[in-house]
Scaffold this motif. Structure first.
Motif, PDB file in Angstrom:
ATOM      1  N   VAL A  63       0.844  -1.201   0.000  1.00 42.37           N
ATOM      2  CA  VAL A  63       0.000   0.000   0.000  1.00 42.37           C
ATOM      3  C   VAL A  63       0.877   1.248   0.000  1.00 42.37           C
ATOM      4  CG1 VAL A  63      -1.689   1.332   1.314  1.00 42.37           C
ATOM      5  CG2 VAL A  63      -1.958  -1.151   1.095  1.00 42.37           C
ATOM      6  N   SER A  78       1.468   4.366  -2.873  1.00 39.24           N
ATOM      7  CA  SER A  78       0.918   5.663  -2.459  1.00 39.24           C
ATOM      8  C   SER A  78       1.254   6.820  -3.402  1.00 39.24           C
ATOM      9  CB  SER A  78       1.355   5.987  -1.031  1.00 39.24           C
ATOM     10  OG  SER A  78       2.765   6.093  -0.936  1.00 39.24           O
ATOM     11  N   HIS A 107      -1.452   7.555  -5.865  1.00 44.81           N
ATOM     12  CA  HIS A 107      -2.590   8.248  -5.249  1.00 44.81           C
ATOM     13  C   HIS A 107      -2.327   9.744  -5.134  1.00 44.81           C
ATOM     14  CE1 HIS A 107      -5.661   9.421  -2.390  1.00 44.81           C
ATOM     15  NE2 HIS A 107      -4.746   9.692  -1.473  1.00 44.81           N
ATOM     16  N   SER A 164      -7.884   6.623  -5.958  1.00 43.69           N
ATOM     17  CA  SER A 164      -7.867   6.342  -4.524  1.00 43.69           C
ATOM     18  C   SER A 164      -6.673   5.469  -4.173  1.00 43.69           C
ATOM     19  CB  SER A 164      -9.161   5.644  -4.111  1.00 43.69           C
ATOM     20  OG  SER A 164      -9.245   4.361  -4.720  1.00 43.69           O
ATOM     21  N   ARG A 172      -6.803   2.670  -2.665  1.00 41.49           N
ATOM     22  CA  ARG A 172      -7.151   1.275  -2.992  1.00 41.49           C
ATOM     23  C   ARG A 172      -6.875   0.982  -4.460  1.00 41.49           C
ATOM     24  NH1 ARG A 172     -11.268  -1.162  -5.401  1.00 41.49           N
ATOM     25  NH2 ARG A 172     -12.476   0.776  -5.536  1.00 41.49           N
ATOM     26  N   ARG A 173      -7.305   1.885  -5.340  1.00 33.28           N
ATOM     27  CA  ARG A 173      -7.064   1.671  -6.764  1.00 33.28           C
ATOM     28  C   ARG A 173      -5.587   1.798  -7.118  1.00 33.28           C
ATOM     29  NH1 ARG A 173     -12.188   4.563  -9.953  1.00 33.28           N
ATOM     30  NH2 ARG A 173     -13.606   2.763  -9.700  1.00 33.28           N
ATOM     31  N   THR A 215      -3.118   0.895  -5.219  1.00 37.40           N
ATOM     32  CA  THR A 215      -2.524  -0.382  -4.824  1.00 37.40           C
ATOM     33  C   THR A 215      -2.877  -1.476  -5.822  1.00 37.40           C
ATOM     34  OG1 THR A 215      -2.724   0.287  -2.501  1.00 37.40           O
ATOM     35  CG2 THR A 215      -2.317  -2.041  -2.946  1.00 37.40           C
ATOM     36  N   GLN A 216      -4.119  -1.490  -6.264  1.00 36.22           N
ATOM     37  CA  GLN A 216      -4.553  -2.472  -7.255  1.00 36.22           C
ATOM     38  C   GLN A 216      -3.754  -2.316  -8.551  1.00 36.22           C
ATOM     39  OE1 GLN A 216      -8.717  -2.120  -8.132  1.00 36.22           O
ATOM     40  NE2 GLN A 216      -8.813  -3.977  -9.356  1.00 36.22           N
ATOM     41  N   ALA A 218      -5.514  -8.784  -8.040  1.00 35.87           N
ATOM     42  CA  ALA A 218      -5.813  -7.398  -8.391  1.00 35.87           C
ATOM     43  C   ALA A 218      -6.318  -7.284  -9.823  1.00 35.87           C
ATOM     44  CB  ALA A 218      -4.560  -6.533  -8.199  1.00 35.87           C
ATOM     45  N   TRP A 271     -10.101  -6.331 -11.078  1.00 32.43           N
ATOM     46  CA  TRP A 271     -10.304  -5.229 -12.037  1.00 32.43           C
ATOM     47  C   TRP A 271     -11.076  -5.710 -13.261  1.00 32.43           C
ATOM     48  CZ3 TRP A 271      -7.519  -4.889 -16.898  1.00 32.43           C
ATOM     49  CH2 TRP A 271      -7.819  -3.737 -17.621  1.00 32.43           C
TER      50      TRP A 271
END
Length: 340
Positions: free
Chosen positions: A65, A69, A72, A79, A81-82, A84-85, A325, A329
């Motif tokens: 994560v 970052s 992001h 976000s 979360r996205r 990281t994905q 991931a 998606w």
């Protein structure tokens, strides 16, 4: 053989050669450290309790994560979360397909989330540059730690070259962001330099890429860069915690390898993770040699076991998570992705 098939094979051949060289260097370093007792390594790995890998998984999850970052912070509307994905998917893609397949996947994901390809590429590029800057700058913390706790600098003076690379990267980013003229000039010069080593490099295309990059990242740089650098530094701290936990779980006590000893070994070896497969073999051998120097030969076998464990979680877990991931998606947003 068609050129399209020959190039991926050449890339994989270069990777295999790099890994072979890393193994040879690792063997040389390990021979200088001492004879490895592989049965002792196996015994050290056998000390693991069932719950300890769960803790390591949690630490790795936080690591990934933090590693994502910058995406992001640099790309508005993405976000954590996205981010990281996206990062996990790109990690998997970079392992199974030659570049720029990982960037193609990144752009496809961003497009499905309503982020333009240009903004996605610019943010991904700054993500890479931020990691590079942090990677080459961490020996500075190592030097500061040696001053505080004491210890020999000796061959570690060579890491001053790493600090120069970090400073050059920061200067290049600042110059690109200062004006279109400087961005174009820097891109042209870089393209001309690259053309000396690789055919087909178009300096004008490099110049235009720098101008486009400036246009898409300049508005987010002041907000994103300090936060992204802090996120990457937190990721490095998390990675160090993971290494320390691996050492403790296989039976290396603080009396033989204290936190400062492990940190110094890690910080000076980390720039070499730029090598293929994160410098596997070379980085590990340098860390083990440093730990043996501070803790004695009794540390060697369990330290090697700890490095094996560390590599399993840092190199093995993220690609597996990348499968999930990409699958998530594809089920949610993948069908909306624009052709790249």
């Amino acid at each position: 053989m068609p050129a399209g098939h020959a190039e991926p094979r050449r890339r994989w051949l270069r990777r295999l050669i790099a890994v072979a060289v890393a193994v040879v260097i690792a063997v040389v370093i390990m021979n200088r450290v001492g004879q490895v007792d592989w049965s002792a390594v196996a015994d050290a790995l056998g000390r693991l309790s069932w719950w300890q890998p769960l803790i390591l998984l949690a630490v790795v999850a936080l690591r990934q994560v933090l590693n994502a970052s910058p995406l992001h912070f640099y790309i508005e509307g993405v976000s954590l979360r996205r981010a990281t994905q996206n990062d996990l998917g790109a990690i998997l893609m970079s392992m199974v397909a030659p570049a720029p397949a990982n960037y193609a996947l990144r752009v496809a994901m961003f497009s499905s989330w309503g982020v333009s390809a240009a903004r996605g590429i610019a943010g991904s590029t700054m993500n890479t540059l931020t990691l590079m800057i942090a990677r080459f700058a961490v020996p500075l913390i190592g030097f500061a730690l040696l001053v505080v706790v004491g210890g020999e600098i000796s061959y570690r003076w060579a890491d001053l070259f790493s600090l120069l690379i970090a400073a050059a990267l920061v200067a290049a980013v600042v110059l690109i962001l200062r004006s279109n003229g400087l961005a174009r000039t820097l891109g042209t010069r870089a393209g001309q330099f690259a053309g000396r080593f690789r055919r087909g490099v178009d300096p004008e295309r490099w110049a235009q890429s720098c101008v486009d990059f400036r246009a898409h990242i300049s508005t987010r740089f002041r907000y994103g860069f300090p936060r992204s650098l802090a996120g990457i530094c937190a990721m490095l701290a998390d990675d160090l915690v993971l290494l320390v936990l691996c050492l403790r779980f296989v039976g290396v006590p603080a009396s033989q390898a204290g936190l400062a000893d492990v940190a110094v070994a890690y910080l000076f070896a980390f720039p070499l993770t730029i090598l293929p497969f994160s410098g596997i073999g070379i980085v590990d051998s340098i860390i083990i040699a440093a730990l043996v120097q501070s803790g004695g030969h009794a540390v060697e076998a369990p330290a090697l076991a700890a490095l094996v464990l560390w590599r399993i979680f840092t190199l093995g877990v993220p690609p597996l998570a990348g499968l999930g991931a990409i699958g998530l998606w594809r089920r949610t947003s993948g069908k909306q992705a624009q052709p790249t």
